[in-house]
Design a protein around this motif. Structure first.
Motif, PDB file in Angstrom:
ATOM      1  N   ILE A 252     -25.390  65.011 -76.301  1.00 57.14           N
ATOM      2  CA  ILE A 252     -25.081  64.233 -75.094  1.00 57.14           C
ATOM      3  C   ILE A 252     -25.496  62.771 -75.267  1.00 57.14           C
ATOM      4  O   ILE A 252     -24.787  61.860 -74.841  1.00 57.14           O
ATOM      5  CB  ILE A 252     -25.784  64.858 -73.875  1.00 57.14           C
ATOM      6  N   GLY A 253     -26.648  62.559 -75.903  1.00 56.03           N
ATOM      7  CA  GLY A 253     -27.098  61.183 -76.143  1.00 56.03           C
ATOM      8  C   GLY A 253     -26.101  60.402 -76.992  1.00 56.03           C
ATOM      9  O   GLY A 253     -25.855  59.217 -76.745  1.00 56.03           O
ATOM     10  N   LEU A 254     -25.521  61.071 -77.991  1.00 53.42           N
ATOM     11  CA  LEU A 254     -24.515  60.419 -78.834  1.00 53.42           C
ATOM     12  C   LEU A 254     -23.248  60.123 -78.044  1.00 53.42           C
ATOM     13  O   LEU A 254     -22.690  59.019 -78.123  1.00 53.42           O
ATOM     14  CB  LEU A 254     -24.190  61.325 -80.029  1.00 53.42           C
ATOM     15  N   MET A 255     -22.795  61.091 -77.248  1.00 56.21           N
ATOM     16  CA  MET A 255     -21.533  60.952 -76.530  1.00 56.21           C
ATOM     17  C   MET A 255     -21.617  59.960 -75.371  1.00 56.21           C
ATOM     18  O   MET A 255     -20.686  59.194 -75.125  1.00 56.21           O
ATOM     19  CB  MET A 255     -21.073  62.316 -76.014  1.00 56.21           C
ATOM     20  N   MET A 256     -22.747  59.955 -74.643  1.00 56.59           N
ATOM     21  CA  MET A 256     -22.854  59.116 -73.450  1.00 56.59           C
ATOM     22  C   MET A 256     -23.474  57.753 -73.710  1.00 56.59           C
ATOM     23  O   MET A 256     -23.110  56.760 -73.071  1.00 56.59           O
ATOM     24  CB  MET A 256     -23.662  59.847 -72.368  1.00 56.59           C
ATOM     25  N   PHE A 257     -24.429  57.697 -74.649  1.00 57.80           N
ATOM     26  CA  PHE A 257     -25.175  56.449 -74.838  1.00 57.80           C
ATOM     27  C   PHE A 257     -25.053  55.887 -76.251  1.00 57.80           C
ATOM     28  O   PHE A 257     -25.594  54.823 -76.536  1.00 57.80           O
ATOM     29  CB  PHE A 257     -26.655  56.677 -74.494  1.00 57.80           C
ATOM     30  N   GLY A 258     -24.362  56.621 -77.136  1.00 55.52           N
ATOM     31  CA  GLY A 258     -24.169  56.137 -78.500  1.00 55.52           C
ATOM     32  C   GLY A 258     -25.438  56.078 -79.318  1.00 55.52           C
ATOM     33  O   GLY A 258     -25.558  55.274 -80.251  1.00 55.52           O
ATOM     34  N   THR A 259     -26.418  56.917 -78.988  1.00 48.27           N
ATOM     35  CA  THR A 259     -27.695  56.918 -79.711  1.00 48.27           C
ATOM     36  C   THR A 259     -27.856  58.204 -80.513  1.00 48.27           C
ATOM     37  O   THR A 259     -27.460  59.284 -80.069  1.00 48.27           O
ATOM     38  CB  THR A 259     -28.876  56.785 -78.742  1.00 48.27           C
ATOM     39  N   VAL A 260     -28.443  58.070 -81.684  1.00 46.89           N
ATOM     40  CA  VAL A 260     -28.724  59.215 -82.554  1.00 46.89           C
ATOM     41  C   VAL A 260     -30.169  59.098 -83.028  1.00 46.89           C
ATOM     42  O   VAL A 260     -30.584  58.017 -83.464  1.00 46.89           O
ATOM     43  CB  VAL A 260     -27.782  59.250 -83.773  1.00 46.89           C
ATOM     44  N   PRO A 261     -30.980  60.159 -82.930  1.00 46.97           N
ATOM     45  CA  PRO A 261     -32.366  60.083 -83.415  1.00 46.97           C
ATOM     46  C   PRO A 261     -32.416  59.728 -84.897  1.00 46.97           C
ATOM     47  O   PRO A 261     -31.594  60.208 -85.687  1.00 46.97           O
ATOM     48  CB  PRO A 261     -32.899  61.511 -83.173  1.00 46.97           C
ATOM     49  N   ASP A 262     -33.354  58.856 -85.278  1.00 45.77           N
ATOM     50  CA  ASP A 262     -33.507  58.542 -86.696  1.00 45.77           C
ATOM     51  C   ASP A 262     -34.259  59.672 -87.395  1.00 45.77           C
ATOM     52  O   ASP A 262     -34.639  60.663 -86.771  1.00 45.77           O
ATOM     53  CB  ASP A 262     -34.211  57.194 -86.883  1.00 45.77           C
ATOM     54  N   TRP A 263     -34.493  59.533 -88.689  1.00 44.26           N
ATOM     55  CA  TRP A 263     -35.055  60.648 -89.458  1.00 44.26           C
ATOM     56  C   TRP A 263     -36.486  60.983 -89.032  1.00 44.26           C
ATOM     57  O   TRP A 263     -36.900  62.144 -89.097  1.00 44.26           O
ATOM     58  CB  TRP A 263     -35.003  60.347 -90.950  1.00 44.26           C
ATOM     59  N   ILE A 264     -37.224  59.981 -88.534  1.00 41.48           N
ATOM     60  CA  ILE A 264     -38.591  60.262 -88.070  1.00 41.48           C
ATOM     61  C   ILE A 264     -38.549  61.106 -86.799  1.00 41.48           C
ATOM     62  O   ILE A 264     -39.279  62.093 -86.652  1.00 41.48           O
ATOM     63  CB  ILE A 264     -39.361  58.941 -87.820  1.00 41.48           C
ATOM     64  N   SER A 265     -37.657  60.732 -85.861  1.00 44.12           N
ATOM     65  CA  SER A 265     -37.519  61.517 -84.633  1.00 44.12           C
ATOM     66  C   SER A 265     -36.999  62.916 -84.928  1.00 44.12           C
ATOM     67  O   SER A 265     -37.451  63.898 -84.327  1.00 44.12           O
ATOM     68  CB  SER A 265     -36.572  60.801 -83.656  1.00 44.12           C
ATOM     69  N   VAL A 266     -36.043  63.020 -85.854  1.00 46.90           N
ATOM     70  CA  VAL A 266     -35.517  64.339 -86.227  1.00 46.90           C
ATOM     71  C   VAL A 266     -36.633  65.213 -86.801  1.00 46.90           C
ATOM     72  O   VAL A 266     -36.733  66.400 -86.488  1.00 46.90           O
ATOM     73  CB  VAL A 266     -34.355  64.201 -87.235  1.00 46.90           C
ATOM     74  N   SER A 267     -37.485  64.615 -87.632  1.00 46.76           N
ATOM     75  CA  SER A 267     -38.617  65.359 -88.189  1.00 46.76           C
ATOM     76  C   SER A 267     -39.541  65.841 -87.077  1.00 46.76           C
ATOM     77  O   SER A 267     -40.016  66.983 -87.092  1.00 46.76           O
ATOM     78  CB  SER A 267     -39.402  64.479 -89.177  1.00 46.76           C
ATOM     79  N   GLY A 268     -39.787  64.963 -86.100  1.00 46.00           N
ATOM     80  CA  GLY A 268     -40.625  65.349 -84.969  1.00 46.00           C
ATOM     81  C   GLY A 268     -40.001  66.455 -84.147  1.00 46.00           C
ATOM     82  O   GLY A 268     -40.675  67.397 -83.722  1.00 46.00           O
ATOM     83  N   ILE A 269     -38.679  66.373 -83.926  1.00 42.97           N
ATOM     84  CA  ILE A 269     -37.973  67.394 -83.154  1.00 42.97           C
ATOM     85  C   ILE A 269     -38.062  68.751 -83.854  1.00 42.97           C
ATOM     86  O   ILE A 269     -38.312  69.781 -83.222  1.00 42.97           O
ATOM     87  CB  ILE A 269     -36.501  66.981 -82.937  1.00 42.97           C
ATOM     88  N   ILE A 270     -37.851  68.750 -85.177  1.00 40.74           N
ATOM     89  CA  ILE A 270     -37.942  70.008 -85.949  1.00 40.74           C
ATOM     90  C   ILE A 270     -39.341  70.590 -85.843  1.00 40.74           C
ATOM     91  O   ILE A 270     -39.525  71.811 -85.677  1.00 40.74           O
ATOM     92  CB  ILE A 270     -37.554  69.760 -87.413  1.00 40.74           C
ATOM     93  N   LEU A 271     -40.363  69.726 -85.917  1.00 46.62           N
ATOM     94  CA  LEU A 271     -41.745  70.186 -85.823  1.00 46.62           C
ATOM     95  C   LEU A 271     -42.035  70.746 -84.434  1.00 46.62           C
ATOM     96  O   LEU A 271     -42.705  71.787 -84.297  1.00 46.62           O
ATOM     97  CB  LEU A 271     -42.693  69.023 -86.137  1.00 46.62           C
ATOM     98  N   ILE A 272     -41.528  70.100 -83.397  1.00 50.56           N
ATOM     99  CA  ILE A 272     -41.721  70.571 -82.022  1.00 50.56           C
ATOM    100  C   ILE A 272     -41.100  71.953 -81.838  1.00 50.56           C
ATOM    101  O   ILE A 272     -41.722  72.874 -81.289  1.00 50.56           O
ATOM    102  CB  ILE A 272     -41.110  69.577 -81.015  1.00 50.56           C
ATOM    103  N   ILE A 273     -39.870  72.115 -82.320  1.00 48.75           N
ATOM    104  CA  ILE A 273     -39.179  73.399 -82.159  1.00 48.75           C
ATOM    105  C   ILE A 273     -39.885  74.492 -82.952  1.00 48.75           C
ATOM    106  O   ILE A 273     -40.152  75.587 -82.438  1.00 48.75           O
ATOM    107  CB  ILE A 273     -37.707  73.278 -82.602  1.00 48.75           C
ATOM    108  N   GLY A 274     -40.228  74.204 -84.205  1.00 46.64           N
ATOM    109  CA  GLY A 274     -40.886  75.208 -85.043  1.00 46.64           C
ATOM    110  C   GLY A 274     -42.231  75.633 -84.483  1.00 46.64           C
ATOM    111  O   GLY A 274     -42.540  76.828 -84.393  1.00 46.64           O
ATOM    112  N   CYS A 275     -43.038  74.656 -84.082  1.00 46.12           N
ATOM    113  CA  CYS A 275     -44.359  74.966 -83.544  1.00 46.12           C
ATOM    114  C   CYS A 275     -44.251  75.622 -82.169  1.00 46.12           C
ATOM    115  O   CYS A 275     -45.065  76.478 -81.816  1.00 46.12           O
ATOM    116  CB  CYS A 275     -45.214  73.703 -83.472  1.00 46.12           C
ATOM    117  N   GLY A 276     -43.230  75.225 -81.393  1.00 46.21           N
ATOM    118  CA  GLY A 276     -43.024  75.856 -80.089  1.00 46.21           C
ATOM    119  C   GLY A 276     -42.722  77.337 -80.227  1.00 46.21           C
ATOM    120  O   GLY A 276     -43.225  78.169 -79.468  1.00 46.21           O
ATOM    121  N   LEU A 277     -41.903  77.685 -81.202  1.00 40.91           N
ATOM    122  CA  LEU A 277     -41.586  79.093 -81.449  1.00 40.91           C
ATOM    123  C   LEU A 277     -42.829  79.854 -81.904  1.00 40.91           C
ATOM    124  O   LEU A 277     -43.031  81.014 -81.530  1.00 40.91           O
ATOM    125  CB  LEU A 277     -40.480  79.200 -82.505  1.00 40.91           C
TER     126      LEU A 277
END
Length: 295
Positions: A252-277
């Motif tokens: 949605i962020g890409l489609m509505m605001f033209g923003t894409v997380p950079d590699w640092i944010s993507v790394s953080g997102i993966i860590l959040i999801i993995g640790c959350g599980l």
């Protein structure tokens, strides 16, 4: 309906509900260019309250306005208003996907609250996952000594408030029908925000009427799906699927605001999801720290 089919339907409802919730959050962010966060939040909860009133009366009848633990219901409604205000305020200046990712600090905060106030016991692996989750949040927030991202701090404050709301959900448990709790939360949030509306109201541009209408409709649909989903399956079963909201936020962020997380944010997102599980399976009795929909 057999149990397996009921669980599959609950999973579908939760995934759809959270993806729609992400879109509602994006619409609220979009509206901040023309309206105050108080006005947006008030409209959001007012619409939910009006739409849910007849449904709740039909389902719960007299219990609608005579719930168990009314004081706790009121406190929960206040946390709902506070969390929404904080999130929309932060989302104004924070990339949308990053804002949703930071919001998902709440499972880790909830684990800490459960240990302190609810006497939960968490295994060592669980604590390691909590630390890892906070590190993921820090990667997304990227605090710097020479610059403070106020927007990210507002979203993190929203996560803190949401974690306390989830703890209240646990206290309420099955004392009230989920639809009653959802309706009363929206009602209390609407009433509390009404205090500020005279000071933060502005004329609504005609071209935004359809956006507001869509936000109200989708918000109600999202809540209905989440209420059904979390009422028909265990939180431990549904926990892994809640992270679809982050994936939806990236799209949605890409489609509505033209923003894409950079590699640092993507790394953080993966860590959040993995640790959350991992946290979801870390409580000593084998059950997750119970979550509920962010009503």
């Amino acid at each position: 309906m057999n149990t397996d089919r009921k669980i599959r339907l609950a999973i579908v409802n939760v995934v759809c509900g959270l993806c729609i919730a992400a879109l509602v959050g994006a619409l609220m962010k979009y509206l901040t260019d023309s309206m105050s966060v108080f006005q947006i939040s008030w409209l959001r909860f007012m619409g939910q309250t009006v739409l849910f009133l007849p449904i709740t009366l039909w389902i719960a009848r007299a219990e609608t306005f005579r719930p168990s633990r009314p004081t706790l219901q009121i406190v929960r409604g206040l946390t709902l208003a506070g969390a929404t205000l904080a999130f929309v305020t932060g989302a104004q200046t924070t990339d949308f996907a990053d804002a949703i990712a930071i919001l998902y600090a709440y499972p880790f905060l909830l684990t800490v609250l459960a240990v302190i106030f609810l006497r939960e016991r968490v295994q060592l692996a669980g604590w390691i996952s909590v630390v890892g989750g906070f590190m993921g949040v820090l990667l997304v927030m990227r605090p710097q000594f020479d610059y403070v991202d106020i927007g990210a701090l507002w979203v993190f404050l929203s996560a803190v408030i949401v974690s306390s709301q989830m703890a209240i959900n646990r206290k309420l448990g099955s004392l009230s029908h989920p639809m009653v709790t959802t309706f009363l939360g929206g009602l209390v949030a609407t009433i509390s925000l009404s205090i500020f509306i005279p000071f933060h109201w502005s004329a609504i541009p005609l071209e935004l009427i359809w956006v507001i209408g869509l936000m109200l409709l989708l918000g109600a649909v999202s809540q209905a799906l989440l209420v059904y989903g979390f009422s028909h399956a265990e939180a431990s079963t549904l926990a892994p699927f809640t992270y679809f909201e982050i994936i939806a936020a990236v799209i949605i962020g890409l489609m509505m605001f033209g923003t894409v997380p950079d590699w640092i944010s993507v790394s953080g997102i993966i860590l959040i999801i993995g640790c959350g599980l991992a946290v979801a399976h870390s409580v000593s009795d084998g059950k997750t720290v119970k979550q509920s929909a962010k009503f």
